[in-house]
Motif scaffolding. Sequence first.
Motif, mmCIF file in Angstrom:
data_model
loop_
_atom_site.group_PDB
_atom_site.id
_atom_site.type_symbol
_atom_site.label_atom_id
_atom_site.label_comp_id
_atom_site.label_asym_id
_atom_site.label_seq_id
_atom_site.Cartn_x
_atom_site.Cartn_y
_atom_site.Cartn_z
ATOM 1 N N ARG A 23 -39.951 10.718 62.964
ATOM 2 C CA ARG A 23 -41.643 9.230 62.818
ATOM 3 C C ARG A 23 -42.167 9.007 61.158
ATOM 4 O O ARG A 23 -42.965 8.846 61.019
ATOM 5 C CB ARG A 23 -43.048 9.848 63.712
ATOM 6 C CG ARG A 23 -43.008 11.467 63.559
ATOM 7 C CD ARG A 23 -44.298 11.791 64.043
ATOM 8 N NE ARG A 23 -44.763 12.922 63.828
ATOM 9 C CZ ARG A 23 -44.252 14.520 64.048
ATOM 10 N NH1 ARG A 23 -43.976 13.997 65.551
ATOM 11 N NH2 ARG A 23 -44.975 15.470 63.184
ATOM 12 N N GLU A 24 -42.055 10.471 60.103
ATOM 13 C CA GLU A 24 -42.147 10.334 58.989
ATOM 14 C C GLU A 24 -41.657 9.038 58.330
ATOM 15 O O GLU A 24 -40.863 9.585 57.873
ATOM 16 C CB GLU A 24 -42.142 11.652 58.451
ATOM 17 C CG GLU A 24 -43.210 12.585 58.321
ATOM 18 C CD GLU A 24 -43.373 13.896 57.933
ATOM 19 O OE1 GLU A 24 -42.408 13.594 57.435
ATOM 20 O OE2 GLU A 24 -44.423 14.522 57.987
ATOM 21 N N PRO A 25 -42.757 8.285 57.494
ATOM 22 C CA PRO A 25 -42.398 7.109 56.641
ATOM 23 C C PRO A 25 -41.293 8.108 55.519
ATOM 24 O O PRO A 25 -40.287 7.303 55.043
ATOM 25 C CB PRO A 25 -43.377 6.429 56.176
ATOM 26 C CG PRO A 25 -43.960 6.776 57.323
ATOM 27 C CD PRO A 25 -43.987 8.065 58.263
ATOM 28 N N ARG A 26 -42.065 9.164 54.862
ATOM 29 C CA ARG A 26 -41.746 9.728 53.434
ATOM 30 C C ARG A 26 -39.917 9.981 54.595
ATOM 31 O O ARG A 26 -39.019 9.606 53.476
ATOM 32 C CB ARG A 26 -41.962 10.689 53.463
ATOM 33 C CG ARG A 26 -42.962 10.223 51.992
ATOM 34 C CD ARG A 26 -43.394 11.063 51.254
ATOM 35 N NE ARG A 26 -42.474 13.036 50.901
ATOM 36 C CZ ARG A 26 -43.501 13.778 50.400
ATOM 37 N NH1 ARG A 26 -44.888 13.664 50.626
ATOM 38 N NH2 ARG A 26 -42.655 14.613 50.893
ATOM 39 N N GLU A 33 -32.122 5.936 51.977
ATOM 40 C CA GLU A 33 -31.575 6.563 51.133
ATOM 41 C C GLU A 33 -29.928 7.314 50.766
ATOM 42 O O GLU A 33 -28.939 7.304 50.493
ATOM 43 C CB GLU A 33 -31.762 7.471 49.750
ATOM 44 C CG GLU A 33 -33.291 6.203 49.865
ATOM 45 C CD GLU A 33 -32.732 4.885 48.092
ATOM 46 O OE1 GLU A 33 -31.701 5.684 48.265
ATOM 47 O OE2 GLU A 33 -33.265 4.382 48.023
ATOM 48 N N ARG A 34 -30.034 8.271 51.691
ATOM 49 C CA ARG A 34 -28.890 9.454 51.714
ATOM 50 C C ARG A 34 -27.859 8.826 52.704
ATOM 51 O O ARG A 34 -26.703 9.454 53.017
ATOM 52 C CB ARG A 34 -29.284 10.687 52.321
ATOM 53 C CG ARG A 34 -30.154 10.920 50.643
ATOM 54 C CD ARG A 34 -30.944 12.596 51.042
ATOM 55 N NE ARG A 34 -31.315 12.463 49.713
ATOM 56 C CZ ARG A 34 -32.072 13.628 49.575
ATOM 57 N NH1 ARG A 34 -31.956 14.902 50.554
ATOM 58 N NH2 ARG A 34 -32.761 13.560 48.417
ATOM 59 N N ILE A 35 -28.603 8.172 53.995
ATOM 60 C CA ILE A 35 -27.597 7.777 55.078
ATOM 61 C C ILE A 35 -27.137 6.554 55.272
ATOM 62 O O ILE A 35 -25.923 6.331 55.102
ATOM 63 C CB ILE A 35 -28.276 8.285 56.537
ATOM 64 C CG1 ILE A 35 -28.034 9.820 56.006
ATOM 65 C CG2 ILE A 35 -27.486 8.022 57.233
ATOM 66 C CD1 ILE A 35 -29.057 10.597 57.927
ATOM 67 N N TRP A 36 -28.317 5.508 55.429
ATOM 68 C CA TRP A 36 -27.635 3.869 55.508
ATOM 69 C C TRP A 36 -27.421 3.664 53.807
ATOM 70 O O TRP A 36 -26.450 2.347 54.485
ATOM 71 C CB TRP A 36 -29.210 3.636 55.873
ATOM 72 C CG TRP A 36 -29.612 3.279 57.608
ATOM 73 C CD1 TRP A 36 -30.339 4.632 58.136
ATOM 74 C CD2 TRP A 36 -28.418 3.319 58.293
ATOM 75 N NE1 TRP A 36 -30.436 5.026 59.811
ATOM 76 C CE2 TRP A 36 -29.780 4.123 59.672
ATOM 77 C CE3 TRP A 36 -27.996 2.463 58.781
ATOM 78 C CZ2 TRP A 36 -29.089 4.345 61.331
ATOM 79 C CZ3 TRP A 36 -27.680 2.019 60.507
ATOM 80 C CH2 TRP A 36 -28.017 2.152 61.251
ATOM 81 N N GLY A 294 -37.251 0.481 60.501
ATOM 82 C CA GLY A 294 -38.989 1.496 60.419
ATOM 83 C C GLY A 294 -38.589 2.553 60.871
ATOM 84 O O GLY A 294 -37.795 3.085 61.426
ATOM 85 N N PRO A 295 -39.163 3.420 60.602
ATOM 86 C CA PRO A 295 -39.490 5.180 61.095
ATOM 87 C C PRO A 295 -39.473 4.758 62.534
ATOM 88 O O PRO A 295 -38.846 5.751 62.973
ATOM 89 C CB PRO A 295 -40.332 5.581 60.400
ATOM 90 C CG PRO A 295 -41.387 4.290 59.348
ATOM 91 C CD PRO A 295 -40.831 3.783 59.461
#
Length: 392
Positions: A23-26, A33-36, A294-295
């Motif tokens: 749930r966290e936007p951060r 960045e690291r997966i998608w 989105g998250p």
Amino acid sequence: MQSQFPRKPLRRLARALPAAWYREPRHYQRELERIWYRHWVAVARAEEVASPGAWRRVELGEQPLLLVRGEHGVLRAFYNVCRHRGSALCSDDEGTFERGRIVCPYHAWTYDLEGRLVATPRRMPTPDFDPRRFALHEAACASWGGFVFVNLAGRRARPLLRSLGAAPERFARYRFDRLRIGKRIVAEVRANWKLLCENFSECYHCPPVHPELVRVVRAYREAGAWGLRGPETSPEYAPGARTLTLDGSTRIPPFAALTEAERETLYVPWLVPPGLFLNVHPDYVNSHMMLPAGPARVRIVYDWLFEPEHLPRGADLEHYTKLWEITNAQDARNCEWQQQGLAARPFRHGWYVPQEFDCLRFARWVRAALGASTRARTRRATRRRARRAPAR
Ligand code: FES
Ligand SMILES: [Fe+2]
């Protein structure tokens, strides 16, 4: 990654991923960045951009992209941004570039289908202008089984086939590349992308949630424990079933090149993380291409794929699509319920029960994908520090 029986159940409960990660936007930004943005992601079927000049807009996370079919059939992925001052090049969903030219709607800088800048109308000449410096930004693009994948790591992306694991070999005779879309449904689901992956990775939820599915896939009545408790006593599928439809009956022949065993395997679920889900049957495939929005939101494209010479129509098509329409909607609803629950402050993380072994596999995949890049960053920082250190 796959979810086929028989597999090993967990011996003990295992902790699920932290609730905050859903749930966290951060944290969502970290996963983008690291997966998608570093893995191959299925974004379209090749038939959607079939002829030279055809294009299609894609949003991968927060990144605007264009798939473009070039002159010799080569498919490319460009960022949907003009090199002049950053206008989006296309705002419709799809189309065809006339005369093989991509023209920016703002000041009309013009690119060819390979992304080269070929014209800058009305620009006053300057000595420092070299059009070669202004080619469109490109992402890596490759196809497997008729699915078009992009990878924002560009030249650093590992070859697509190496990241698909056993799938190309397992499904070689199904010839996914020949299949065509019989029906498509696009849906927004208000849930974090990982919930959909986990949901796809277990059938512990099948008996209460999917009465239609377990009527045909009898094994799922045992909530994923079928085949895990020793020699099976009950059959895997309903007697007489030949494919995965509401009543198990077929209206088209099985895929031409399947072996006898493959014809009798009515259902193979397969997850290509992070976003491609395959439900494979002897005569059709129901694929899900999921993209994060989105998250707590994803966009999913559900396709029903058939051999072109046996593409069902009308009532026959509906015969084939009904079961997954019902089942996919049930799964989307599960994930939305779960997303709502995950907001509860005392809930730190869930637990995987023995049958949810593939959820644990997925969770490990996520942790590894996040951790691997952390390690790479640490290595880069160490190298930087070493370079800065004064020579002795
Ligand atoms: S922003 Fe595209 S031509 Fe100016
Ligand atoms: Fe399900």
